[in-house]
Design an enzyme around this catalytic site. Sequence first.
Site: not given
Ligand SMILES: NC(=O)c1ccc[n+]([C@@H]2O[C@H](COP(=O)([O-])OP(=O)(O)OC[C@H]3O[C@@H](n4cnc5c(N)ncnc54)[C@H](OP(=O)(O)O)[C@@H]3O)[C@@H](O)[C@H]2O)c1
Length: 253
Positions: A60, A89, A142, A156, A159-160
Site C-alpha cells: 500500500n 501504470n 496514452s 494529462y 504528462s503522457k
Molecule cells: N482508461 C483509459 O481510457 C486509459 C487510456 C490511456 C491510458 N490510460 C492509462 O492507464 C493507466 C491506468 O489507468 P486506468 O484507466 O486503469 O485508471 P484507474 O482504473 O483509475 O486506475 C488508476 C490506478 O492508479 C493508481 N494510482 C493513482 N494515483 C496513485 C498514487 N498517487 N499512488 C499509487 N497509486 C495511484 C490507482 O490506485 P489507488 O486508487 O489504489 O490509489 C489505480 O490503481 C494510467 O496511467 C492511465 O493514464 C488509461
Amino acid sequence: MSFDSKVVIVTGASSGIGAAIAIAFAKESANVIIVGRNEENLRKVAKQCEINNRIPYVINADITNENDTKRIIDETINKFNKLDILVNNAGILRTVDLSKDDNIMENYDEVMKTNVRSVVDLTRLATPFLIQSKGNIINISSISGRKVFRGQNTLYCMSKAALDHYMRGMAITLGKYGVRVNNVSPGPVKTDIFARAGITASFEEMGFKTLLDRLGEPEEIADIVIFLASDKAKGVTGSIYTSDNGYLLCMQQ
Ligand SMILES: NC(=O)c1ccc[n+]([C@@H]2O[C@H](COP(=O)([O-])OP(=O)(O)OC[C@H]3O[C@@H](n4cnc5c(N)ncnc54)[C@H](OP(=O)(O)O)[C@@H]3O)[C@@H](O)[C@H]2O)c1
C-alpha cells in the site's frame, strides 16, 4: 510465455488496467508486487492474483511520496532479492478549463507528480536492480501523448507526451546494459479513470468514435504488456505500442 521466477512490480494495480496487468502476470506464474492506495481494491485484486500457488505481494503506497517509492523497491528486494520487470501504470486524469483559473496549478502539480515525477522516481530506484537482471520497463502512456483531443485534457496529454520522451531517453540510456524500455499507449479503455476525474458521462455519452467501433478492455492492454515484457520482444526497445481500436486514425477522417 512463462514468467516463472520473474519478479514484477505493477503500480496502480488496485484498479482497471493495472489490475488486469497484475492478474495476467500472475497467470504466467510471476511473483507479482501489486502497488496502490485503496486497501479494499488491493485486497480484491490480490485474491484474483492467487493463481498457480502464488500469493501476490501487496504494497500500500502513494507513488507521489518519495518515502513510499523507496519502500516499494526496498520491500521488493528484501522479499525477492531481485527485480525483473517494472510496470509504471498508475496514473490520473484531471480536466481543467484553461481559459479560467480552474485550479490550474494544483491540477498541473497533481497530474505531473503522479504521471511523470513518480515514474522518474520509481524508475531511478529500480534501475540498479533492472541492470543486474537485464530486465525491462513498461510505462502505460496514452495516445493523448500524441494528440490533444479535448482542450480540457491538456495537462494529462502533456504528462503522457513527457512520459513518451522519458521512455525514449531511458531506452537510449539503458540499452547498453541490456535493459529494454517501452511504452504502451491505449486509446479509451473501460475503466474508472474518467469517473475519478469527475466525468459523470457514460462511455456512450462521451462519444468516442473508433475505426473498429468498440472501446478497449483492460485485459487487451495487459496482453500487450505481457508480450513486451517477454523474451518474444527481445528486440523491442524505445517503442510505443498503440492499442486504440483505430481512434487516432479515426480522428483524422
Ligand atoms: N482508461 C483509459 O481510457 C486509459 C487510456 C490511456 C491510458 N490510460 C492509462 O492507464 C493507466 C491506468 O489507468 P486506468 O484507466 O486503469 O485508471 P484507474 O482504473 O483509475 O486506475 C488508476 C490506478 O492508479 C493508481 N494510482 C493513482 N494515483 C496513485 C498514487 N498517487 N499512488 C499509487 N497509486 C495511484 C490507482 O490506485 P489507488 O486508487 O489504489 O490509489 C489505480 O490503481 C494510467 O496511467 C492511465 O493514464 C488509461
